[in-house]
Every structure is written in structure tokens, then in C-alpha cells.
Design an enzyme around this catalytic site. Structure first.
Site: not given
Length: 753
Positions: A467, A571, A584
Site C-alpha cells: 500500500h 472512514y 487520499t
């Protein structure tokens, strides 16, 4: 031995008569072809970099400027207002040569000035975000004018990085606005006493601590491209010491209903070849940038590290190793590691040749070497033990050579022995498929690679992605290209696959086994529920005049309330790629409007409709604010880091960052490339992807809105928590979707599957 001889251009032996050279013409020919291919690649990169650098202008516009200037001078009209004459006076003798050179110099300078002016204008146009806040189906006059100018500026087909230097910087929001939005977001989650306590902390922070922190943050925003992204990558990802598997990495699935080939080697060959075609276009910058409304570009920075990238473990922080190029692939099968060359004579191996290479691996009867089979468990466990084992056992000798082959590979391929994903409607099929991609056996995925491609025995494929280097939409873009190319566009004396050699001592094997125990405990605790919801999709939702994402987010709030009897901090990931190097931002989906709707489910239908509309509009507003740089959490996160750097204590920031996200959600983008028409091929929908739970007592939910009548959900939690149950939450999601749809229209019968 024949292949080994072909890999060497010449050999020599010492004889009594002198040196005896043996030249391999075939090897020299391939060396020559590889060199030519390398230079061609460099020239294409240079050309495309230049074209991106002068966008929206083009080399032909320089010729136009030159011809126009020369024509004006020929007609005794001086467009330079005397500058050409001044340039001539600085040049050596030769009147005709001076006239030509001065005209070229002036024309080039005027053209470059125009390029800079147009790029500045483009940045100003891209800083306008009013279009995002206008009602659906209505466009103001100013937005129409803006769109016309954007189309005019983008008339030349852009390359991947054409807009990069013209994208605006992510703005630093005012502290007052961020604090106000934060208090609004937590109001439905706190009782009156706790809310007053939090409001008092916020007020003290805003008036006393925040002004100093904000000044430093604004200063950082002036001298960095993006004031969030570098800190986000380092502190959220690279400094994390817990396992990447489950906690950070995520996965992507194959087509839901279609398998292009059931033959493992053939499917692996096609997918690898498709991915390498994408890499070639990416290296050349020939992929068009993602565009909103067809005219608003998104940042392409994250794509740069998609290939040839590995996360290297460290004791305190990890680092990302990224290479400009890599010509081989690392492959794992039945506990053995292989190095497979992807090029021969400078040319990419075609699918048929790749299939033969992979078939050789599948048919190789040799057993794993000691410690080799479970070696990748080191990448699945805690980061510190892996860093120590890497330094101790893999920093020299054959182990270093073999590890370099993996870490310097284009990406990692796992030829899996299991079969998954063949019957998506069968209970448990998709759950097992998801768990296999998320963690596998804990030692058959290289979790440090930018992504691991997994090809199963039945031809199904999937990916596990690290990630830190990029977010899921970037991998999703590659994944869509691969699936579409594999299905719709694809149907030798090369070196064979090379077994990697290891010499792992008993202490190294013990370190591997220790990491494996940690990873297995984590993997066995993951509870997954993955299911396609085909009763209705975005077609019905849009007929309700509602955003599909807002509809699903409100349904998740309803499902969570029914599941746990309470609301929680939620979230939802949104993107900030309208800004340079944006990644993001968080949308806090549990709003006062959403909770009011959930609590009114026993009220008359008209009341529920009105409250649902208010909740959907509020969610859309929060999403727009997050996308345009006015979110809450990244700003507070950076203020917290500044306070730590300055040694300033802030009870407000400490409390904010300690709040757990017990419901973490994300939408997987679909049809970013539009390489085929889903209406013509409805069975070729993607299954999307998912991730592990963020909180030990919470849920992780990923969903993909595919076509008009299908939404696939991926729900994760932990068996060890008595408060969560993924199957139960999945049932609550289904029922919540049906209940909300029932407010507006009767849902259509299940479509197709």
C-alpha cells in the site's frame, strides 16, 4: 548447457600458442538487438518527456511561430519590437546567418514564453472546483465557460504526465473551518458531556496552539509539492512495524463470472504479457491521464513506482527500492523460487513463449531447498524481525544474489496450487477466494513487492498489493487494462527459468518459522464475507435521484446500527488527485443526518424519504469538500506532526488521532479505461477487491459498483472480537440495501446471476 553458452558473447582459453577466442555470433546478435531496443526506449521516453513538458503546445506550434516571425520580417514588419536587431548585434559577422539565427532565437523565446503563459493559465483553470458543487444536471454560466476553455486548452491529446506541472497544489485549510467540521462529525457519536469536553479542547487548541502550527504547515506547503503526501507515506506506511499482510496490503480479484483460460500456464502467460504491455506504455508516458468530466486531469504521480519496486524492511522505518527498469520476473511455485527473463534479443516474450516458461516451472519435480518453501513468511510477519534476519542471513553470498533477484524483479508471480473463485454464487466460494488473496498460506506471496500476481490452478487470477507506494485506484487501472487485454486482445531459444539458490542456516530457518507463526495467527483470525449483490445496482439508485456511493454509505450506517446497536466513527477513502501528488482524504460518513435517518426507520415513509435525501446530500457535500482539499483528517494529521517536531503538547490533537475507525470503507473504481462495453459484455464485470479490518473490533468494507445491476461487497473482521461477525454484517448490508430501496421503488428481480 546450450542456453548457458548463448548467454555469453565470447569465451577465451589460454593455450601455449596464446589466447583462443570463441565468438558466439548468436549472442552478439542478441546483445546488439538489446542495445538497439534500449536506445529506442530512451529516445521515446525523451521525446514524450519533451511533449509533456511543453503541453498544451506542440513542436508544430514552434514551427508556426518561426514561419510567422520570418514572414513578418520578410514583409519588413518587426514583431519583436527591436529584439531581433539586438540579437543580431550580439552575433558574429555574416548578415544572412545573423538574420536566420536571430529569427530562430526570438521565435523560440517567444514560443517558450507562450508555453509558460498557457501552462500558467491551465493551472488557474484547474484550480476552479465550482463544477463539483453544482446540482446534478445543472451547470452555471461560469462553469460552462470554464469547461469550454478547458476543452480548448486540452485540444491536443495529452500524455500521462502532460498535466503534472500544471496541477494546483493541495491547499492548507483554515484551522477554524477544520475544527468546526471535526466537531460536527463527532457530534452524533458523543453524549452532551463528552461533546462539551471535546468542544472545550478544540477551542483551546484553535486559539492557543493552532496558529503557530498552522504557520509552519503553510511554510511547508510553499516549499513542497504536497504538504501531506510525504509525511503520509512515511508515518502511516513506512514507519509501521506491524505485519503488512492483512493490516496494510489489499487485494484485487478476477472477472466475477468469466475465466478467459482454465489452463494455468496459459492464463499466467497472457496476464503477465498484458501487464508488461501496460508497463511499456507507462514507461513511455503513453497512457492517457485519468480525467473527470473528460476534461479535468488527475495526478499520475503514483503510477511511477508501480513496477520494479520493493519495500525494504528496516528496524525503525522501511524504505522503497525503485529501479528504472527490470527485465525479469520472480516466480514462486510449490516452495521454489525462479527467475524468468521477460525479454529476448531486446523484444518482449510473446504469450506463447511465456506459457512454455511457466509450464516448465509447473512440471519441475525438484524439491525446495532447506528454508526456501516458507521464506516469504518473513515478509508476512513483524517488520523488525524481518529487518534483522535480512541483515544477518541475506546480506552476502548466494542468499543475497537470490534475494536481489526477487527484490529487483518487475513484479512477483505466484503459481498457486489451489483453485478459487470458480463458482461465485456458491456459499463460501468468494470468502475463501478473498482470504487466499489477502494472506494465502502466509508464505506464498511476497508481501513487500509492489504487487504479487496470483494465478490459480483453475486459471483464475488475483493480486495482492503493497500500500505505501500508491492507493488502490492506481492498481485498479492496471488491473482493468490487464483483464481487458487478456480477454479481448490476446488470444524459440531463450534462457529457461532459473532456480534461485539459497543457503539458509538453521538460525535463518528459525527466524522464518517465527515470522510464520505470527503471520498464521493473524491470517487465521481474519473473518471474511464476500458476496455479489445483484437484486439491483446503480441503475435503480440513480432513478431514485441519489448518488450510488451515498446510497451505499447510508446503507452501511443502517447495517452497522442493526449489527451493533450503535454508531461509530466511519472512514471512507476519497481521492485528492485533482492536486499534484495528491493521494487520499477521509470522508467521515457517520453524520448527524445519516444517524437521524437510521433512527427514523419506524417513522412514516415520507419522513424517511426526506431524512434519507438530507443524509445523501450531506454525504455528497462532505465528499466534494474532501476531494477539493477541504477535508478534516489530513490537515489534523499534519498539524499533529508539526506539534511533535516542535515539542508542543496538544490534548485535542492527541485525542483526535487516538480515535479508532471501527468501520473503514472504500469504493473500488470501475471502468476507468473503458476498453470494452459492459452493456455488451455484462458477464465481464470485475469482482473488485478488499482489505483487512482496521480496528480489532471493527469492520473493513470494500465495494465495487459494476454495471447497472451489480454491487459486490467485501466484508472483513476478526474472529477474536466477540462484537463482530462478517457473515452477520453481510446479511445486514443486504437487508439495509433492500429497505432503503423500498422507500422509493420496488427493487427489480435479481438480474441474470
Amino acid at each position: 548447457m546450450a542456453e548457458a553458452h548463448q548467454a555469453v558473447a565470447f569465451q577465451f582459453t589460454v593455450t601455449p600458442e596464446g589466447l583462443d577466442f570463441q565468438l558466439s555470433r548468436e549472442a552478439v546478435r542478441h546483445l546488439y538487438l538489446a542495445t538497439v531496443h534500449s536506445w529506442k526506449k530512451r529516445l521515446v521516453r525523451t521525446k514524450n518527456s519533451f511533449l509533456s513538458g511543453v503541453y498544451p503546445a506542440s513542436p508544430s506550434s514552434w514551427m508556426v511561430a518561426l514561419v510567422a516571425t520570418a514572414g513578418s520580417c520578410y514583409c519588413h514588419v518587426d514583431p519583436s519590437l527591436g529584439l531581433i536587431a539586438r540579437i543580431q548585434s550580439c552575433l558574429p559577422h555574416g548578415p544572412r546567418a545573423r538574420a536566420v539565427v536571430s529569427t530562430v532565437v526570438f521565435s523560440t523565446g517567444a514560443w517558450l514564453a507562450a508555453v509558460l503563459l498557457f501552462r500558467r493559465l491551465l493551472r488557474l483553470l484547474l484550480s476552479y472546483h465550482g463544477w463539483m458543487f453544482e446540482p446534478h444536471g445543472h451547470m452555471s454560466r461560469s462553469t460552462r465557460l470554464w469547461m469550454a476553455l478547458m476543452k480548448l486548452m486540452s485540444i491536443r491529446k495529452p500524455l500521462l504526465y502532460s498535466f503534472q506541472s500544471s496541477l494546483p497544489k493541495l491547499p492548507v485549510p483554515p484551522v477554524k473551518a477544520t475544527v468546526a467540521r471535526y466537531l460536527e462529525s463527532v457530534r452524533p457519536l458523543l453524549d452532551d458531556d463528552k461533546y462539551r469536553e471535546m468542544a472545550a479542547l478544540a477551542k483551546d487548541f484553535q486559539e492557543n496552539t493552532a496558529p503557530r502550527l498552522q504557520r509552519y504547515l503553510r511554510l511547508k506547503s510553499w516549499w513542497t509539492t504536497n504538504y501531506v503526501s510525504d509525511w503520509w507515506e512515511e508515518y502511516i506506511y513506512l514507519r509501521g512495524r506491524s505485519p503488512l499482510m492483512v493490516n496494510s496490503n489489499y487485494y484485487a480479484m478476477d472477472f466475477l463470472y468469466v475465466t478467459p483460460s482454465p489452463i494455468q500456464a496459459a492464463r499466467a502467460a497472457n496476464t503477465v504479457h498484458s501487464i508488461l504491455l501496460y508497463r511499456r506504455r507507462l514507461d513511455r508516458g503513453e497512457i492517457p491521464p485519468m480525467m473527470a468530466l473528460g476534461v479535468v486531469p488527475m495526478c499520475s504521480y503514483q503510477s511511477e513506482r508501480m513496477f520494479n519496486t520493493t519495500r525494504i524492511p528496516g528496524k525503525e522505518t522501511d524504505t522503497l527500492l525503485h529501479l528504472a527498469d527490470s527485465k525479469h520476473l520472480a516466480v514462486y511455485h510449490k516452495g521454489r523460487y525462479y527467475k524468468v527473463w521477460l525479454y529476448y534479443g531486446g523484444q518482449l516474450l510473446p504469450p506463447a513463449d511465456l506459457e512454455m516458461q511457466f509450464q516448465r516451472i509447473l512440471e519441475d519435480p525438484s524439491p525446495p531447498q532447506p528454508g526456501e518453501e516458507r521464506l516469504a513468511a518473513l515478509t508476512a510477519g513483524e517488520r523488525v524481525p524481518w529487518a534483522e534476519a535480512r541483515a544477518r542471513f541475506f546480506s552476502r553470498g548466494p542468499n543475497k544474489v537470490a534475494l536481489d533477484a526477487i527484490e529487483r524483479a518487475a513484479f512477483f508471480l505466484a503459481l498457486d496450487e489451489d483453485e478459487h473463485g470458480q463458482e461465485p454464487e456458491r456459499p463460501g466460494c468468494m470468502d475463501a477466494y478473498a482470504k487466499s488473496l489477502l494472506h494465502g498460506r502466509c508464505y506464498d506471496r511476497w508481501f513487500d513487492k509492489s504487487f504479487t500476481l496470483v494465478v490459480y490452478k483453475n486459471g483464475k487470477v488475483g493480486a495482492n498489493a503493497e500500500h505505501s507506494w500508491a492507493d488502490a485506484p492506481i492498481v485498479g487501472h492496471l488491473w482493468e487494462f490487464m483483464l481487458a487485454t487478456d480477454k479481448f486482445q490476446l488470444g524459440g531459444s531463450w534462457p529457461p527459468p532459473q532456480r534461485l539458490q539459497w543457503d539458509i542456516p538453521p538460525e535463518g530457518v528459525a527466524a522464518i518459522e517465527a515470522s510464520l507463526r505470527v503471520a498464521r495467527a493473524l491470517a487465521e483470525d481474519v473473518d471474511f464475507c464476500c458476496f455479489p449483490f445483484s437484486t439491483f445496482g446503480k441503475g435503480l439508485i440513480k432513478r431514485c435521484r441519489t448518488s450510488p456511493d451515498a446510497f451505499i454509505q447510508i446503507a452501511l450506517q443502517l447495517a452497522h446500527f442493526r449489527d451493533k446497536g450503535s454508531f461509530c466513527l466511519t472512514y471512507e477513502a476519497s481521492m485528492t488527485r485533482l492536486f499534484r501528488e495528491g493521494r487520499t482524504e477521509t470522508v467521515r460518513s457517520c453524520t448527524a443526518e445519516a444517524t437521524a435517518f437510521v433512527r427514523c426507520m419506524a417513522e412514516p415513509r415520507g419522513t424517511r424519504q426526506r431524512l434519507f435525501k438530507a443524509a445523501a446530500e450531506k454525504h455528497q457535500q462532505l465528499y466534494r469538500l474532501a476531494m477539493t482539499g477541504a477535508g478534516i483528517d489530513r490537515h489534523l494529521f499534519c498539524l499533529y506532526l508539526v506539534s511533535r517536531y516542535l515539542g508542543t503538547q496538544s490534548p485535542f490533537l492527541a485525542k483526535v488521532l487516538a480515535e479508532p475507525w471501527r468501520l473503514s470503507t472504500s469504493q473500488t473504481p470501475q471502468q476507468q479505461l473503458k476498453m470494452f462495453d459492459l452493456n455488451k459484455f455484462p458477464d465481464h464485470v470485475s469482482s473488485g477487491g478488499g482489505f483487512g479490518p482496521v480496528a480489532d473490533d471493527g469492520y473493513g468494507v470494500s465495494y465495487i459498483i459494476a454495471g447497472e445491476n451489480l454491487i459486490t461487497f467485501h466484508v472483513s473482521s476478526k474472529f477474536s472480537s466477540p462484537e463482530t461477525d462478517s457473515q452477520r454484517f453481510g446479511r445486514n448490508i443486504r437487508q439495509a440495501m433492500l429497505d432503503i430501496a423500498g422507500l422509493f421503488d420496488r427493487p427489480p428481480p435479481a438480474a441474470g446471476h
